[in-house]
Motif scaffolding. Structure first.
Motif, PDB file in Angstrom:
ATOM      1  N   THR A 137      52.290 -10.830  20.277  1.00 12.11           N
ATOM      2  CA  THR A 137      51.589  -9.550  20.268  1.00 12.11           C
ATOM      3  C   THR A 137      51.565  -8.943  18.868  1.00 12.11           C
ATOM      4  O   THR A 137      50.534  -8.427  18.406  1.00 12.11           O
ATOM      5  CB  THR A 137      52.259  -8.577  21.248  1.00 12.11           C
ATOM      6  OG1 THR A 137      52.273  -9.163  22.563  1.00 12.11           O
ATOM      7  CG2 THR A 137      51.512  -7.255  21.295  1.00 12.11           C
ATOM      8  N   LEU A 138      52.699  -9.018  18.162  1.00 11.44           N
ATOM      9  CA  LEU A 138      52.740  -8.522  16.781  1.00 11.44           C
ATOM     10  C   LEU A 138      51.815  -9.332  15.882  1.00 11.44           C
ATOM     11  O   LEU A 138      51.130  -8.772  15.004  1.00 11.44           O
ATOM     12  CB  LEU A 138      54.177  -8.584  16.253  1.00 11.44           C
ATOM     13  CG  LEU A 138      55.189  -7.641  16.934  1.00 11.44           C
ATOM     14  CD1 LEU A 138      56.590  -7.874  16.366  1.00 11.44           C
ATOM     15  CD2 LEU A 138      54.777  -6.191  16.756  1.00 11.44           C
ATOM     16  N   GLN A 139      51.772 -10.641  16.094  1.00 10.02           N
ATOM     17  CA  GLN A 139      50.855 -11.478  15.320  1.00 10.02           C
ATOM     18  C   GLN A 139      49.404 -11.085  15.595  1.00 10.02           C
ATOM     19  O   GLN A 139      48.585 -11.055  14.665  1.00 10.02           O
ATOM     20  CB  GLN A 139      51.064 -12.949  15.679  1.00 10.02           C
ATOM     21  CG  GLN A 139      52.296 -13.581  15.052  1.00 10.02           C
ATOM     22  CD  GLN A 139      52.382 -15.057  15.367  1.00 10.02           C
ATOM     23  OE1 GLN A 139      52.250 -15.478  16.522  1.00 10.02           O
ATOM     24  NE2 GLN A 139      52.611 -15.869  14.371  1.00 10.02           N
ATOM     25  N   LEU A 140      49.102 -10.808  16.847  1.00 11.02           N
ATOM     26  CA  LEU A 140      47.731 -10.454  17.196  1.00 11.02           C
ATOM     27  C   LEU A 140      47.323  -9.134  16.544  1.00 11.02           C
ATOM     28  O   LEU A 140      46.210  -9.012  16.009  1.00 11.02           O
ATOM     29  CB  LEU A 140      47.604 -10.361  18.715  1.00 11.02           C
ATOM     30  CG  LEU A 140      46.202 -10.158  19.278  1.00 11.02           C
ATOM     31  CD1 LEU A 140      45.290 -11.319  18.877  1.00 11.02           C
ATOM     32  CD2 LEU A 140      46.246 -10.023  20.796  1.00 11.02           C
ATOM     33  N   VAL A 141      48.229  -8.156  16.557  1.00  9.20           N
ATOM     34  CA  VAL A 141      47.931  -6.867  15.923  1.00  9.20           C
ATOM     35  C   VAL A 141      47.745  -7.039  14.417  1.00  9.20           C
ATOM     36  O   VAL A 141      46.798  -6.501  13.821  1.00  9.20           O
ATOM     37  CB  VAL A 141      49.047  -5.856  16.229  1.00  9.20           C
ATOM     38  CG1 VAL A 141      48.842  -4.573  15.431  1.00  9.20           C
ATOM     39  CG2 VAL A 141      49.098  -5.549  17.720  1.00  9.20           C
ATOM     40  N   ALA A 142      48.646  -7.799  13.787  1.00  9.45           N
ATOM     41  CA  ALA A 142      48.540  -8.015  12.341  1.00  9.45           C
ATOM     42  C   ALA A 142      47.277  -8.790  11.982  1.00  9.45           C
ATOM     43  O   ALA A 142      46.627  -8.507  10.962  1.00  9.45           O
ATOM     44  CB  ALA A 142      49.781  -8.757  11.837  1.00  9.45           C
ATOM     45  N   ALA A 143      46.898  -9.756  12.813  1.00 13.89           N
ATOM     46  CA  ALA A 143      45.687 -10.539  12.538  1.00 13.89           C
ATOM     47  C   ALA A 143      44.430  -9.692  12.688  1.00 13.89           C
ATOM     48  O   ALA A 143      43.491  -9.802  11.888  1.00 13.89           O
ATOM     49  CB  ALA A 143      45.626 -11.757  13.462  1.00 13.89           C
ATOM     50  N   LEU A 144      44.388  -8.834  13.704  1.00 14.26           N
ATOM     51  CA  LEU A 144      43.217  -7.966  13.880  1.00 14.26           C
ATOM     52  C   LEU A 144      43.103  -6.965  12.737  1.00 14.26           C
ATOM     53  O   LEU A 144      41.993  -6.689  12.247  1.00 14.26           O
ATOM     54  CB  LEU A 144      43.324  -7.237  15.225  1.00 14.26           C
ATOM     55  CG  LEU A 144      43.174  -8.110  16.480  1.00 14.26           C
ATOM     56  CD1 LEU A 144      43.433  -7.285  17.723  1.00 14.26           C
ATOM     57  CD2 LEU A 144      41.794  -8.750  16.533  1.00 14.26           C
ATOM     58  N   GLU A 145      44.231  -6.424  12.315  1.00 17.78           N
ATOM     59  CA  GLU A 145      44.213  -5.500  11.167  1.00 17.78           C
ATOM     60  C   GLU A 145      43.702  -6.203   9.913  1.00 17.78           C
ATOM     61  O   GLU A 145      42.888  -5.654   9.163  1.00 17.78           O
ATOM     62  CB  GLU A 145      45.619  -4.939  10.956  1.00 17.78           C
ATOM     63  CG  GLU A 145      45.781  -4.055   9.729  1.00 17.78           C
ATOM     64  CD  GLU A 145      46.228  -4.835   8.506  1.00 17.78           C
ATOM     65  OE1 GLU A 145      45.948  -4.380   7.382  1.00 17.78           O
ATOM     66  OE2 GLU A 145      46.849  -5.917   8.682  1.00 17.78           O
ATOM     67  N   ARG A 146      44.164  -7.415   9.710  1.00 16.61           N
ATOM     68  CA  ARG A 146      43.724  -8.154   8.526  1.00 16.61           C
ATOM     69  C   ARG A 146      42.252  -8.529   8.631  1.00 16.61           C
ATOM     70  O   ARG A 146      41.531  -8.527   7.614  1.00 16.61           O
ATOM     71  CB  ARG A 146      44.586  -9.411   8.388  1.00 16.61           C
ATOM     72  CG  ARG A 146      44.411 -10.146   7.083  1.00 16.61           C
ATOM     73  CD  ARG A 146      45.392 -11.279   7.003  1.00 16.61           C
ATOM     74  NE  ARG A 146      45.395 -11.892   5.703  1.00 16.61           N
ATOM     75  CZ  ARG A 146      46.209 -12.889   5.361  1.00 16.61           C
ATOM     76  NH1 ARG A 146      47.094 -13.339   6.233  1.00 16.61           N
ATOM     77  NH2 ARG A 146      46.160 -13.409   4.162  1.00 16.61           N
ATOM     78  N   GLN A 147      41.817  -8.846   9.837  1.00 17.49           N
ATOM     79  CA  GLN A 147      40.420  -9.219  10.019  1.00 17.49           C
ATOM     80  C   GLN A 147      39.498  -8.057   9.678  1.00 17.49           C
ATOM     81  O   GLN A 147      38.423  -8.252   9.080  1.00 17.49           O
ATOM     82  CB  GLN A 147      40.205  -9.669  11.475  1.00 17.49           C
ATOM     83  CG  GLN A 147      38.829 -10.191  11.779  1.00 17.49           C
ATOM     84  CD  GLN A 147      38.617 -11.606  11.285  1.00 17.49           C
ATOM     85  OE1 GLN A 147      38.918 -11.937  10.147  1.00 17.49           O
ATOM     86  NE2 GLN A 147      38.074 -12.446  12.146  1.00 17.49           N
ATOM     87  N   ILE A 148      39.891  -6.852  10.024  1.00 19.31           N
ATOM     88  CA  ILE A 148      39.060  -5.677   9.741  1.00 19.31           C
ATOM     89  C   ILE A 148      38.878  -5.505   8.235  1.00 19.31           C
ATOM     90  O   ILE A 148      37.748  -5.317   7.743  1.00 19.31           O
ATOM     91  CB  ILE A 148      39.693  -4.427  10.374  1.00 19.31           C
ATOM     92  CG1 ILE A 148      39.639  -4.514  11.897  1.00 19.31           C
ATOM     93  CG2 ILE A 148      38.979  -3.167   9.877  1.00 19.31           C
ATOM     94  CD1 ILE A 148      40.373  -3.392  12.596  1.00 19.31           C
ATOM     95  N   PHE A 149      39.958  -5.569   7.491  1.00 22.25           N
ATOM     96  CA  PHE A 149      39.862  -5.354   6.043  1.00 22.25           C
ATOM     97  C   PHE A 149      39.179  -6.513   5.331  1.00 22.25           C
ATOM     98  O   PHE A 149      38.525  -6.314   4.303  1.00 22.25           O
ATOM     99  CB  PHE A 149      41.249  -5.098   5.457  1.00 22.25           C
ATOM    100  CG  PHE A 149      41.856  -3.793   5.890  1.00 22.25           C
ATOM    101  CD1 PHE A 149      41.299  -2.590   5.477  1.00 22.25           C
ATOM    102  CD2 PHE A 149      42.963  -3.763   6.711  1.00 22.25           C
ATOM    103  CE1 PHE A 149      41.849  -1.381   5.871  1.00 22.25           C
ATOM    104  CE2 PHE A 149      43.515  -2.557   7.110  1.00 22.25           C
ATOM    105  CZ  PHE A 149      42.951  -1.360   6.696  1.00 22.25           C
ATOM    106  N   ASP A 150      39.309  -7.722   5.881  1.00 23.92           N
ATOM    107  CA  ASP A 150      38.580  -8.846   5.298  1.00 23.92           C
ATOM    108  C   ASP A 150      37.085  -8.720   5.543  1.00 23.92           C
ATOM    109  O   ASP A 150      36.271  -9.103   4.692  1.00 23.92           O
ATOM    110  CB  ASP A 150      39.105 -10.170   5.868  1.00 23.92           C
ATOM    111  CG  ASP A 150      40.461 -10.538   5.310  1.00 23.92           C
ATOM    112  OD1 ASP A 150      40.811 -10.046   4.212  1.00 23.92           O
ATOM    113  OD2 ASP A 150      41.196 -11.297   5.968  1.00 23.92           O
ATOM    114  N   PHE A 151      36.705  -8.182   6.691  1.00 19.46           N
ATOM    115  CA  PHE A 151      35.289  -7.910   6.952  1.00 19.46           C
ATOM    116  C   PHE A 151      34.760  -6.866   5.973  1.00 19.46           C
ATOM    117  O   PHE A 151      33.641  -6.995   5.449  1.00 19.46           O
ATOM    118  CB  PHE A 151      35.091  -7.430   8.386  1.00 19.46           C
ATOM    119  CG  PHE A 151      34.669  -8.508   9.338  1.00 19.46           C
ATOM    120  CD1 PHE A 151      33.442  -9.133   9.200  1.00 19.46           C
ATOM    121  CD2 PHE A 151      35.499  -8.899  10.377  1.00 19.46           C
ATOM    122  CE1 PHE A 151      33.047 -10.126  10.079  1.00 19.46           C
ATOM    123  CE2 PHE A 151      35.112  -9.887  11.254  1.00 19.46           C
ATOM    124  CZ  PHE A 151      33.885 -10.504  11.113  1.00 19.46           C
TER     125      PHE A 151
END
Length: 221
Positions: free
Chosen positions: A15-29
């Motif tokens: 779950t922590l990985q999923l939250v961190a990945a989604l946060e990173r995906q937003i800023f990479d977009f």
């Protein structure tokens, strides 16, 4: 209880990985970082696979999840080396994060904490679809923000790898013990038995009228 604690811990890590990945995906977009966007998407799919395998007791899914984490650690190690310009890597020359299709940098370059962006009159050799700016006053440079984010990803990936290997080993041992005990037989399961349709019927002989004397016997078939 120990097994439940291990499964619950792995679910929390995923779950922590999923939250961190989604946060990173937003800023990479926001920063048009196409290579990290693709890598983040694969990572999110792998995390979902790991969560499903943990809940549904699927050790094969956990093995696939653990295998992807090895690649994920290697990818984030490359990102750290890239932003720190280790070896021959150079941010000013290499644009691998955008497939070399644009000059976009990390979103944190212009939007970092305390950063002040000042537009500059473009020179003749500057691209027409890009604006030239200077960034000053940042409390933390964008390189270190990206390095911190990748370091967090590596830490979570290592934790997930350890627990995924442990939980998958527990699941495989339970399957082996289940087969050794007798599988469904230990739960009162009985396979359908074949019933014979042949029934023994008495066979009588009719005395012959021609001889006047007949022998009567009984046989079974």
């Amino acid at each position: 209880m120990g097994r439940c604690n291990g499964r619950c811990t792995l679910i929390v890590i995923c779950t922590l990985q999923l939250v961190a990945a989604l946060e990173r995906q937003i800023f990479d977009f926001l920063g048009y970082q196409w290579v990290p966007i693709l890598a983040n998407f694969l990572h999110i799919m792998s995390i979902i696979l790991g969560i499903f395998g943990t809940i549904q007791y699927r050790p094969k899914y956990l093995v696939m999840y653990a295998g992807w984490l090895v690649l994920w650690v290697a990818w984030n190690a490359f990102i750290i080396c890239f932003y720190l310009e280790v070896g021959q890597l150079s941010q000013g020359r290499d644009f691998v994060m955008t497939f070399n299709t644009s000059l976009h940098r990390s979103w944190w370059m212009e939007n970092g904490p305390g950063c002040v962006v000042t537009p500059v009159t473009p020179a003749d050799h500057s691209p027409q679809d890009h604006h030239v700016i200077t960034v000053a006053g940042c409390l933390l440079d964008y390189q270190y923000i990206e390095v911190t984010s990748s370091s967090l990803q590596i830490f979570l990936a290592l934790c997930g790898f350890v627990y995924a290997c442990y939980i998958s080993k527990v699941f495989l041992e339970e399957e082996d013990s289940f087969d050794f005990i007798g599988g469904f037989d230990s739960y009162g399961y009985q396979a359908p038995q074949k019933t014979s349709h042949l029934q023994l019927q008495p066979l009588y002989t009719i005395p012959s009228r021609s001889t006047g004397q007949g022998k009567q016997g009984t046989s079974w078939s």
